[in-house]
Design a protein around this motif. Structure first.
Motif, PDB file in Angstrom:
ATOM      1  N   GLU A 138       0.838  -1.153   0.052  1.00  0.00           N
ATOM      2  CA  GLU A 138       0.035   0.019   0.021  1.00  0.00           C
ATOM      3  C   GLU A 138       0.957   1.357  -0.012  1.00  0.00           C
ATOM      4  O   GLU A 138       1.957   1.252   0.842  1.00  0.00           O
ATOM      5  N   PRO A 139       0.555   2.249  -0.738  1.00  0.00           N
ATOM      6  CA  PRO A 139       1.496   3.569  -0.902  1.00  0.00           C
ATOM      7  C   PRO A 139       1.030   4.385   0.369  1.00  0.00           C
ATOM      8  O   PRO A 139       0.137   3.981   1.000  1.00  0.00           O
ATOM      9  N   MET A 140       2.076   5.289   0.618  1.00  0.00           N
ATOM     10  CA  MET A 140       2.050   6.191   1.744  1.00  0.00           C
ATOM     11  C   MET A 140       2.005   5.617   2.887  1.00  0.00           C
ATOM     12  O   MET A 140       1.450   6.125   4.169  1.00  0.00           O
ATOM     13  N   ARG A 141       2.702   4.352   3.027  1.00  0.00           N
ATOM     14  CA  ARG A 141       2.690   3.639   4.531  1.00  0.00           C
ATOM     15  C   ARG A 141       3.934   4.063   5.175  1.00  0.00           C
ATOM     16  O   ARG A 141       4.907   4.094   4.667  1.00  0.00           O
ATOM     17  N   THR A 142       3.850   4.496   6.395  1.00  0.00           N
ATOM     18  CA  THR A 142       4.795   4.499   7.386  1.00  0.00           C
ATOM     19  C   THR A 142       4.642   3.592   8.525  1.00  0.00           C
ATOM     20  O   THR A 142       3.589   3.621   9.138  1.00  0.00           O
ATOM     21  N   SER A 143       5.783   2.864   9.007  1.00  0.00           N
ATOM     22  CA  SER A 143       5.533   2.157  10.055  1.00  0.00           C
ATOM     23  C   SER A 143       6.882   2.252  10.950  1.00  0.00           C
ATOM     24  O   SER A 143       7.945   2.000  10.386  1.00  0.00           O
ATOM     25  N   ASP A 144       6.725   2.148  12.257  1.00  0.00           N
ATOM     26  CA  ASP A 144       7.660   2.060  13.191  1.00  0.00           C
ATOM     27  C   ASP A 144       8.056   0.572  13.779  1.00  0.00           C
ATOM     28  O   ASP A 144       8.680   0.465  14.734  1.00  0.00           O
ATOM     29  N   GLY A 145       7.396  -0.589  13.048  1.00  0.00           N
ATOM     30  CA  GLY A 145       7.391  -1.804  13.393  1.00  0.00           C
ATOM     31  C   GLY A 145       8.956  -2.093  13.046  1.00  0.00           C
ATOM     32  O   GLY A 145       9.813  -1.769  12.231  1.00  0.00           O
ATOM     33  N   LEU A 146       9.297  -2.951  14.264  1.00  0.00           N
ATOM     34  CA  LEU A 146      10.905  -3.311  14.381  1.00  0.00           C
ATOM     35  C   LEU A 146      10.901  -4.310  12.962  1.00  0.00           C
ATOM     36  O   LEU A 146      10.210  -5.243  12.583  1.00  0.00           O
ATOM     37  N   PHE A 147      12.163  -4.125  12.334  1.00  0.00           N
ATOM     38  CA  PHE A 147      12.628  -4.829  11.133  1.00  0.00           C
ATOM     39  C   PHE A 147      14.124  -5.045  11.198  1.00  0.00           C
ATOM     40  O   PHE A 147      14.723  -4.195  11.482  1.00  0.00           O
ATOM     41  N   ASP A 148      14.603  -6.166  11.230  1.00  0.00           N
ATOM     42  CA  ASP A 148      16.056  -6.739  11.173  1.00  0.00           C
ATOM     43  C   ASP A 148      16.411  -6.845   9.914  1.00  0.00           C
ATOM     44  O   ASP A 148      15.873  -7.865   9.162  1.00  0.00           O
ATOM     45  N   PHE A 149      17.645  -6.690   9.382  1.00  0.00           N
ATOM     46  CA  PHE A 149      18.217  -7.119   8.132  1.00  0.00           C
ATOM     47  C   PHE A 149      18.257  -8.597   8.113  1.00  0.00           C
ATOM     48  O   PHE A 149      17.966  -9.055   6.689  1.00  0.00           O
ATOM     49  N   THR A 150      18.358  -9.329   9.149  1.00  0.00           N
ATOM     50  CA  THR A 150      18.410 -10.824   8.846  1.00  0.00           C
ATOM     51  C   THR A 150      16.832 -11.180   8.405  1.00  0.00           C
ATOM     52  O   THR A 150      16.953 -12.322   7.749  1.00  0.00           O
ATOM     53  N   ASP A 151      15.679 -10.327   8.754  1.00  0.00           N
ATOM     54  CA  ASP A 151      14.477 -10.680   8.058  1.00  0.00           C
ATOM     55  C   ASP A 151      14.550 -10.800   6.685  1.00  0.00           C
ATOM     56  O   ASP A 151      13.515 -11.436   6.357  1.00  0.00           O
ATOM     57  N   ILE A 152      15.202 -10.200   6.121  1.00  0.00           N
ATOM     58  CA  ILE A 152      15.273 -10.214   4.621  1.00  0.00           C
ATOM     59  C   ILE A 152      15.332 -11.394   3.971  1.00  0.00           C
ATOM     60  O   ILE A 152      14.604 -11.961   3.206  1.00  0.00           O
ATOM     61  N   PHE A 153      16.075 -12.214   4.702  1.00  0.00           N
ATOM     62  CA  PHE A 153      16.446 -13.904   4.254  1.00  0.00           C
ATOM     63  C   PHE A 153      15.135 -14.474   4.426  1.00  0.00           C
ATOM     64  O   PHE A 153      14.871 -15.151   3.406  1.00  0.00           O
ATOM     65  N   ASN A 154      14.489 -14.564   5.529  1.00  0.00           N
ATOM     66  CA  ASN A 154      13.225 -15.423   5.586  1.00  0.00           C
ATOM     67  C   ASN A 154      12.170 -14.952   4.747  1.00  0.00           C
ATOM     68  O   ASN A 154      11.326 -15.661   4.296  1.00  0.00           O
ATOM     69  N   THR A 155      12.135 -13.643   4.751  1.00  0.00           N
ATOM     70  CA  THR A 155      10.981 -13.011   4.144  1.00  0.00           C
ATOM     71  C   THR A 155      11.007 -13.155   2.515  1.00  0.00           C
ATOM     72  O   THR A 155      10.045 -13.840   1.877  1.00  0.00           O
ATOM     73  N   VAL A 156      12.154 -12.959   2.078  1.00  0.00           N
ATOM     74  CA  VAL A 156      12.422 -13.081   0.528  1.00  0.00           C
ATOM     75  C   VAL A 156      12.033 -14.638   0.131  1.00  0.00           C
ATOM     76  O   VAL A 156      11.405 -14.989  -1.038  1.00  0.00           O
ATOM     77  N   LEU A 157      12.790 -15.637   0.872  1.00  0.00           N
ATOM     78  CA  LEU A 157      12.573 -17.085   0.503  1.00  0.00           C
ATOM     79  C   LEU A 157      10.893 -17.196   0.554  1.00  0.00           C
ATOM     80  O   LEU A 157      10.224 -18.047  -0.026  1.00  0.00           O
ATOM     81  N   SER A 158      10.290 -16.895   1.834  1.00  0.00           N
ATOM     82  CA  SER A 158       8.632 -16.772   1.922  1.00  0.00           C
ATOM     83  C   SER A 158       7.919 -16.407   0.653  1.00  0.00           C
ATOM     84  O   SER A 158       7.155 -17.060  -0.112  1.00  0.00           O
ATOM     85  N   ILE A 159       8.352 -15.100   0.068  1.00  0.00           N
ATOM     86  CA  ILE A 159       7.807 -14.706  -0.878  1.00  0.00           C
ATOM     87  C   ILE A 159       7.931 -15.449  -2.179  1.00  0.00           C
ATOM     88  O   ILE A 159       7.106 -15.523  -3.214  1.00  0.00           O
ATOM     89  N   ALA A 160       9.229 -16.204  -2.150  1.00  0.00           N
ATOM     90  CA  ALA A 160       9.478 -16.975  -3.404  1.00  0.00           C
ATOM     91  C   ALA A 160       8.965 -18.310  -3.332  1.00  0.00           C
ATOM     92  O   ALA A 160       9.118 -19.221  -4.172  1.00  0.00           O
ATOM     93  N   GLY A 161       8.192 -18.571  -2.128  1.00  0.00           N
ATOM     94  CA  GLY A 161       7.482 -19.963  -2.001  1.00  0.00           C
ATOM     95  C   GLY A 161       8.645 -21.068  -1.662  1.00  0.00           C
ATOM     96  O   GLY A 161       8.523 -21.996  -2.006  1.00  0.00           O
TER      97      GLY A 161
END
Length: 537
Positions: free
Chosen positions: A384-407
């Motif tokens: 969604e455009p115009m979103r801003t979030s202060d939710g915690l995000f660590d660079f290690t999360d990229i690993f799990n997230t991309v694998l998830s998106i890739a199935g």
């Protein structure tokens, strides 16, 4: 009642409250109170949002049914860009370096305000590619001047995506090691055109008469560095499994346009992939805005600030624009998730050749100025455009997230601990909430800080040195790592400069941090970390 008695009663009440919470918060109650979930012994605990996850998966399924393939992923990693450099984070025109492309990307996507890297570039890059903290992958600090890296026995995001049919490529700065086992073509990348070292200045150290006069005027040192440079003479090119070959020499003539060259390679890759059915991972790593700031001729003196760093920041912004424009021209934006990130905070040691942050500290420390970085995610129709979030995000999360998106969730390693958590639902759900409970921050082998919600506990802090160099770490004016008394807790929402510890007043936070740290340290016992600092061997 005298003031001394009142004070003692106040302390007694706070201690009693902490003890009561400790008794009431059993492990089960603690997990339940925070909705924490752990899918496997080797995976990090996370906050579960079932409805949010179901909505995200439905979105992904509809997109795949429409496009007929898995999503592409583009990671744009800027070097040493501070949280306060892009205009959308308060920098841009305000600091004399407009960043219209980054700003538009944020306004049309998701801007994260509490994304965390590691304190320096190599630990961050290794964590991004492995989903593991430095204490586990062993790269505690950057390898410099020919030192070996230590990623050879790590499983990378690129290698796992390759197994599920992705074409993977990296163009730009690598900085995870220069000997063959550490090189990107041997760590999962199908295509790589990279600079192995951390900065272009490595390649010109023997030519720096002013800054490196001790090397320039010493024939023995000059000969030593020239020998090292033969192992990594410039930009190196290789396809998967091949021996790397020199693609471009790095010298004072080529340094200004180096990032434009890497952009050319990335654009060519996107154009080629647009004609194929395969999904792709493009990992584009800038050499800018790491010092020394040397803009290309097109951008030299063009920033309102008329400073080299600011010229380079504007050049980075323009290159981001070139890459995004190429995705759009090939009609790939609908099926491509773009990350725009910085690898750590600004490098204050290089003032005035440095970025900006509103937080305390800078590159090399786990004060927020060193590890809290800009992070923009863009995926038209999915985020969604115009979103801003202060939710915690660590660079290690990229690993799990991309694998998830890739199935490819089933490709997560089971023989080692993975510190990342899957943030797919956070990113793709309108007003999604972060799945991360806490961020663990390391300086070398030390767990120095933990962030939970808006609170941050410091176990060790970087303190500016006194000039004696006793116990100093060589950066931030010879900063020293100092152990805190134990109640060093800040509320980042009211004290983003981390100036005032209120741990004693807010003693109720103690058991929460205590259990998080205990669980984290238990994971290190269950899955012992690499004990050696690989880059210091």
């Amino acid at each position: 009642m005298c003031e001394g008695v009142k004070m003692k009663l106040g302390i007694f009440r706070r201690v009693t409250l902490v003890l009561l919470i400790l008794v009431l918060l059993s492990s089960a109650a603690f997990a339940s109170s925070l909705q924490l979930t752990k899918d496997a012994k080797n995976l990090e605990t996370y906050i579960s949002h079932p409805a949010q996850l179901a909505a995200a998966r439905e979105k992904l399924a509809k997109l795949e049914a429409k496009t007929g393939k898995k999503p592409n992923v583009v990671i744009l990693l800027v070097d040493d860009m501070g949280w306060g450099d892009p205009g959308v984070y308060g920098g841009g025109s305000a600091i004399g370096a407009p960043t219209p492309v980054m700003d538009r990307l944020a306004y049309s996507g998701l801007k994260l305000t509490s994304a965390y890297s590691q304190p320096t570039c190599t630990p961050t890059r290794a964590s991004l590619l492995t989903g593991r903290l430095p204490i586990r992958h062993g790269l505690y600090r950057p390898p410099i001047f020919g030192e070996k890296g230590g990623i050879s026995d790590e499983i990378t995001l690129a290698s796992l995506l390759s197994e599920v049919g992705y074409r993977t490529a990296i163009f730009g700065k690598w900085h995870l090691g220069s000997d063959a086992p550490q090189q990107p073509q041997n760590k999962g990348f199908d295509e790589s055109i990279t600079m192995y070292e951390g900065s272009p200045k490595f390649y010109v150290v023997t030519d720096c008469k002013e800054k490196m006069s001790e090397v320039y005027h010493d024939p023995e040192l000059k000969a030593y560095f020239n020998r090292i440079k033969k192992l990594s003479p410039g930009v190196m090119k290789a396809n998967k499994g091949e021996k790397a070959e020199l693609a471009l020499e790095i010298n004072w003539d080529t340094i200004p346009s180096l990032d434009q060259k890497f952009a050319d390679y990335s654009i060519d890759f996107i154009n080629r992939m647009a004609k194929q059915d395969k999904p792709f991972l493009l990992y584009h790593c800038f050499t800018k805005v790491h010092e020394p700031s040397v803009p290309s001729k097109e951008f030299e003196g063009k920033s309102p600030a008329k400073q080299p760093f600011h010229d380079c920041l504007m050049e980075v912004d323009a290159i981001v624009g070139r890459i995004i424009r190429t995705l759009k021209e090939n009609k790939l934006e609908e099926n491509t998730l773009v990350f725009l990130l910085s690898d750590n905070g600004p490098d204050e040691d290089e003032f005035p050749d440095m970025g900006h942050t509103p937080f305390r500290g800078a590159k090399g420390s786990t004060w927020d100025g060193g590890v809290r970085v800009p992070a923009i995610l863009w995926w038209p129709g999915m985020i969604e455009p115009m979103r801003t979030s202060d939710g915690l995000f660590d660079f290690t999360d990229i690993f799990n997230t991309v694998l998830s998106i890739a199935g490819a969730q089933d490709k997560l390693p089971t023989d080692r601990y993975i510190d990342g958590v899957d943030q797919t639902s956070f990113l793709l759900t309108d007003n999604g909430e972060s799945n991360r409970s806490a961020v663990f921050m390391y300086t070398l082998e030390k767990l120095t800080a933990v962030r939970w919600r808006g609170w941050k506990k410091h176990l060790w802090i970087a303190e500016i040195g006194d000039g004696t160099y006793a116990g100093g770490i060589g950066t931030k004016d010879d900063a020293k790592i100092i152990r805190t008394p134990g109640l060093n807790v800040m509320n980042l929402y009211i004290d983003n400069k981390e100036r005032k510890s209120i741990g004693q007043k807010k003693a109720w936070t103690t058991p929460f941090f205590g259990r998080m740290i205990k669980k984290h340290r238990q994971s290190l016992k269950d899955y012992p970390p690499k004990k050696a600092i690989v880059t210091m061997q």
